[in-house]
Scaffold this active site. Sequence first.
Site, mmCIF file in Angstrom:
data_model
loop_
_atom_site.group_PDB
_atom_site.id
_atom_site.type_symbol
_atom_site.label_atom_id
_atom_site.label_comp_id
_atom_site.label_asym_id
_atom_site.label_seq_id
_atom_site.Cartn_x
_atom_site.Cartn_y
_atom_site.Cartn_z
ATOM 1 N N GLU A 70 44.737 -6.783 -0.848
ATOM 2 C CA GLU A 70 44.329 -6.085 -2.067
ATOM 3 C C GLU A 70 44.862 -6.866 -3.261
ATOM 4 O O GLU A 70 46.053 -7.178 -3.342
ATOM 5 C CB GLU A 70 44.905 -4.664 -2.092
ATOM 6 N N HIS A 108 35.164 -7.951 0.466
ATOM 7 C CA HIS A 108 34.794 -6.641 0.998
ATOM 8 C C HIS A 108 33.290 -6.419 0.845
ATOM 9 O O HIS A 108 32.629 -5.848 1.714
ATOM 10 C CB HIS A 108 35.586 -5.558 0.247
HETATM 11 ZN ZN ZN Z 1 37.825 -3.211 -0.902
#
Ligand code: ZN
Length: 210
Positions: A70, A108
């Site tokens: 992240e 993602h």
């Molecule tokens: Zn994500």
Amino acid sequence: MVVLHYTAMDSARRACDWLCNGASQVSSHYLVGRNGRITQMVREADRAWHAGAGRWGAVSDVNSRSIGIEISNDGASPFPAAQMDALEHLLAGIMHRWSIPPERVIGHSCLAPGRKIDPGPRFDWQRLARRGLAIWPSPREEGPDGTDEAAFRDLAARAGFTADVDHATLLAAVRLRFRPWGQGALSGGDMATLSDIAARFPVDAGRGEA
Ligand SMILES: [Zn+2]
């Protein structure tokens, strides 16, 4: 593989609280702050809940096959140099430890087209590619003949985009990763970009065990 995300929050501290809260049902191996600070939350050998529903290449359970990173970013701001430096350092180590080739460092949005857009159009994939930490197409804009949707889907699948989505969603996902300035209908530039990318993948990458 490695999956890159942005947090879509305004601070790494808030993101860390969320990712460490069992009620959130999400987690990731690492969080990279805007100042370059790296926090590890899950061991690399363990499974984190960062990818969710989606598919990439032959992998339908991405969480079991990936390390999630992240990147603290609100989805609109640029990624600071200190953060990118730290990310590069982190990525190089992970790729070395797990023998992950650059084409298996994905966003993602690549595995969950239409559902996720992170790390977004502002993320500098080209910078990572220059250091062998991701891939980026060669600067060609002239495509092969035709802009056939079936041919496009074929190339996309070879490049790992195997999620079952409609043409517009697939095109948006491919552009988000490799051609963020692309607009309008499928073009020769899209085809050229994708055939350049697809050529870097082993022929059976989308079918065999990955
Ligand atoms: Zn994500």
